[in-house]
Design a protein around this motif. Sequence first.
Motif, PDB file in Angstrom:
ATOM      1  N   TYR A   1      -0.148 -12.449   2.891  1.00  0.00           N
ATOM      2  CA  TYR A   1      -0.347 -13.813   3.375  1.00  0.00           C
ATOM      3  C   TYR A   1       0.274 -14.827   2.416  1.00  0.00           C
TER       4      TYR A   1
ATOM      5  N   ASN B   1      -2.861  -8.695   4.562  1.00  0.00           N
ATOM      6  CA  ASN B   1      -3.872  -8.865   3.520  1.00  0.00           C
ATOM      7  C   ASN B   1      -3.535 -10.142   2.744  1.00  0.00           C
ATOM      8  N   ASN B   2      -4.340 -10.474   1.736  1.00  0.00           N
ATOM      9  CA  ASN B   2      -4.134 -11.720   0.978  1.00  0.00           C
ATOM     10  C   ASN B   2      -2.782 -11.785   0.295  1.00  0.00           C
ATOM     11  N   THR B   3      -2.343 -10.675  -0.267  1.00  0.00           N
ATOM     12  CA  THR B   3      -1.056 -10.659  -0.978  1.00  0.00           C
ATOM     13  C   THR B   3       0.085 -10.990  -0.038  1.00  0.00           C
TER      14      THR B   3
ATOM     15  N   ASN C   1       0.799  -1.222   0.000  1.00  0.00           N
ATOM     16  CA  ASN C   1       0.000   0.000   0.000  1.00  0.00           C
ATOM     17  C   ASN C   1       0.834   1.275   0.000  1.00  0.00           C
TER      18      ASN C   1
END
Length: 69
Positions: free
Chosen positions: A58, A54-56, A21
């Motif tokens: 993770y 977040n998913n990325t 981010n």
Amino acid sequence: MNLAVEHNLKTIALPAISCGNYGYPTKEGVRIAYDITMEYLKNDPEMKIIFVVNNTVYHEFQSIIENNG
């Protein structure tokens, strides 16, 4: 991490702020977080570390762990 050790904390949560981010490369950020965490856990295997991600992020952690660090 140093403060956690200094204050004898046994559980800490680390957010993955900056990874992605805010422009810090996700893969590099995850690698640094993983390596530092593993060093601390060698000295204090009872410490519990929770990553808030977040998913990325993770999936990057998952990849490192599956490849044995």
